[in-house]
Scaffold this motif. Structure first.
Motif, PDB file in Angstrom:
ATOM      1  N   MET A   1       1.857 -22.731 -28.892  1.00  0.00           N
ATOM      2  CA  MET A   1       1.344 -23.982 -28.264  1.00  0.00           C
ATOM      3  C   MET A   1       1.755 -24.800 -27.152  1.00  0.00           C
ATOM      4  SD  MET A   1       0.122 -26.948 -31.047  1.00  0.00           S
ATOM      5  CE  MET A   1      -1.055 -25.760 -32.069  1.00  0.00           C
ATOM      6  N   SER A   2       1.258 -25.127 -26.148  1.00  0.00           N
ATOM      7  CA  SER A   2       1.963 -25.717 -25.078  1.00  0.00           C
ATOM      8  C   SER A   2       2.061 -27.097 -25.674  1.00  0.00           C
ATOM      9  CB  SER A   2       0.927 -26.000 -23.986  1.00  0.00           C
ATOM     10  OG  SER A   2      -0.284 -26.664 -24.416  1.00  0.00           O
ATOM     11  N   GLY A   3       2.643 -28.059 -24.883  1.00  0.00           N
ATOM     12  CA  GLY A   3       3.079 -29.359 -25.143  1.00  0.00           C
ATOM     13  C   GLY A   3       1.999 -30.258 -25.383  1.00  0.00           C
ATOM     14  N   GLU A   4       0.832 -30.084 -24.429  1.00  0.00           N
ATOM     15  CA  GLU A   4      -0.401 -30.950 -24.361  1.00  0.00           C
ATOM     16  C   GLU A   4      -1.153 -30.552 -25.596  1.00  0.00           C
ATOM     17  OE1 GLU A   4      -2.778 -34.053 -23.501  1.00  0.00           O
ATOM     18  OE2 GLU A   4      -0.974 -33.434 -22.480  1.00  0.00           O
ATOM     19  N   ASP A 178      -7.600 -26.468 -18.621  1.00  0.00           N
ATOM     20  CA  ASP A 178      -6.729 -25.954 -19.492  1.00  0.00           C
ATOM     21  C   ASP A 178      -6.718 -26.826 -20.745  1.00  0.00           C
ATOM     22  OD1 ASP A 178      -5.301 -27.678 -18.043  1.00  0.00           O
ATOM     23  OD2 ASP A 178      -3.304 -27.062 -18.332  1.00  0.00           O
ATOM     24  N   ALA A 182      -8.061 -26.119 -24.514  1.00  0.00           N
ATOM     25  CA  ALA A 182      -7.274 -26.489 -25.716  1.00  0.00           C
ATOM     26  C   ALA A 182      -7.785 -27.359 -26.633  1.00  0.00           C
ATOM     27  CB  ALA A 182      -5.921 -26.770 -25.467  1.00  0.00           C
TER      28      ALA A 182
END
Length: 475
Positions: A1-4, A178, A182
């Motif tokens: 999972m990305s930071g955002e 992006d 998400a």
């Protein structure tokens, strides 16, 4: 999972935790949130309009005030006025003799929890805060993801919401495609999306992985059927206004005309006259909006060239004979396409700009057949004074909504549900239907004190009481 993505998940969890901990909330709390949202728009109207003008390159601040600010404030007030009535439990009937025995049934409209709102760029305040008003009225928390195409407006909304609401009440998430993707994958309790049908399919697919219910406000090709009994002068001006407001960048803009073959010349002339009257100039006219990006502008030019190459007659309505080719303002005059065919892109894609194809018919049935042969549109418009013909058109077609003898107006009626059908959308908001869209209809049955199961013969061993109940039920 990305930071955002992790941050968005954290916000969602905070909102859901606060929602669960505060149940049941008083209506006064909901009312206060709506009032704060209304006050935010009223107090910062000029700054929001300036941001929208900067994002578009050119957009009338008066138009923004009317369509994005005042209309949304009015809708907030509408929600405040009807909130108590919407939230009342609904008594439901029961089979005889249960009411006599003391049983009761009701439906309570309860908040779902955390609602995500993915809003577009064409009306960046209205299409984010409009659904927000009813999401809050239903008692939910909300996370908003506005469009990256209106970057300044989105950032200003983020700052204003941060000052006005606690993060566990309402939060704004900004970022590009992006981030939007998400966002659509988060396990919301409901997700609202406004945008293209193509993107709507992707949003619904992402939401389905978490079984998130969706409201999809999409678009499509909203037709205008011009009956032979129509007042062509009135119709021409009203169609021109609907097609040129916001430079046609409206999901409900009239997409193409269906005109009787004997009236094509007169109808085209009436639209031209309407356009010239409303917008005597375009390039230097602050009332006429720019196309939002170079890519969108080029796409519209390509639609026109595709139609020209395939035999369409292209009529450019340029009252002041302005030089658009050497302008970098991304402004595009109303461009009417005559002699269109179904293989042209302009007759296949939602136009979303000031390009207006005109298709002729010899019988009303031909116009109806053409509409029914394509995806169901978000809006349908009929001009004419023949009530019988009007009812034939409405009765034999399907669309999200309808305006007769004008365009667009049904969406501005707060008490009417706004939504699509088929490829133009799922679900609706506005009206009492919107409150229920963002609520869970919870069925509650209060059993009588007597042993109903025994009286009805539901308890084994089954016998005469069971037989009697079956006979009465099937009688």
């Amino acid at each position: 999972m990305s930071g955002e993505a992790a941050r968005m998940q954290h916000v969602l969890e905070r909102q859901r935790g606060a929602f669960v901990a505060s149940r049941p909330e008083r209506l006064a709390v909901r009312r206060n949130r709506i009032e704060r949202a209304v006050r935010l728009l009223k107090d910062h109207a000029e700054a929001l309009c300036a941001a929208m003008a900067e994002d578009f390159g050119s957009r009338s601040q008066r138009q923004s005030m009317m369509t994005d600010i005042a209309g949304t404030v009015r809708f907030g007030k509408y929600c405040l006025k009807h909130l108590e009535g919407w939230a009342k439990p609904s008594r439901r009937s029961l089979d005889f003799p249960l009411p006599l025995l003391g049983a009761r049934a009701e439906v309570r409209y309860e908040p779902k929890g955390v609602v995500g709102i993915l809003s577009p760029w064409n009306f960046p305040v209205n299409l984010s805060f409009g659904p927000l008003m009813q999401v809050l009225a239903a008692g939910n928390r909300a996370m908003l993801k506005p469009s990256e195409f209106t970057e300044r407006t989105s950032e200003l909304l983020r700052q204003l919401v941060e000052r006005t609401f606690a993060e566990e009440e309402v939060a704004v998430i900004t970022g590009g495609p992006d981030v939007a993707q998400a966002f659509s994958e988060l396990p919301f309790d409901h997700l609202v999306f406004t945008g293209s049908t193509q993107t709507g399919r992707k949003v619904m697919e992402a939401a389905a992985r978490n079984l998130v219910p969706v409201t999809l406000e999409l678009g499509g090709k909203s037709p205008v059927v011009v009956g032979r009994s129509a007042d062509l002068a009135k119709a021409g001006e009203r169609i021109a206004l609907g097609k040129m407001m916001n430079a046609g960048q409206i999901c409900l803009a009239p997409d193409y005309l269906l005109v009787h073959e004997s009236q094509e010349d007169a109808m085209v002339a009436a639209v031209e006259l309407g356009a010239r009257t409303l917008y005597p100039t375009v390039l230097a006219n602050d009332d006429y909006a720019s196309i939002v990006t170079d890519r969108h502008h080029q796409r519209l030019q390509d639609l026109v060239e595709d139609a020209r190459d395939k035999g369409a007659e292209v009529v450019v309505v340029n009252p002041a004979d302005e030089d658009f080719a050497n302008s970098n303002a991304r402004k595009m005059p109303l461009t009417i396409l005559r002699k269109v065919t179904d293989d042209m892109r302009a007759m296949q894609e939602e136009i979303f700009g000031p390009v207006l194809p005109v298709k002729t018919y010899s019988r009303t049935e031909e116009a109806i057949d053409h509409i029914n042969a394509n995806d169901r549109p978000l809006g349908l418009y009929y001009f004419g004074n023949d009530r019988a013909e009007q009812e034939v058109v409405l009765g034999r077609t399907a669309s999200g909504g309808v305006t007769t003898n004008d365009v667009l107006f049904h969406v501005s009626m707060d008490d009417l549900p706004f939504g699509g059908t088929g490829a133009s959308g799922i679900g609706s908001y506005h009206g009492p239907e919107g409150f229920r869209e963002f609520s869970h209809a919870r069925s509650i049955y209060h059993q009588a004190r007597v042993d109903v199961a025994k009286l009805a013969g539901f308890k084994p061993p089954y016998g005469p009481a069971t037989d009697r109940t079956v006979r009465m039920t099937m009688k």
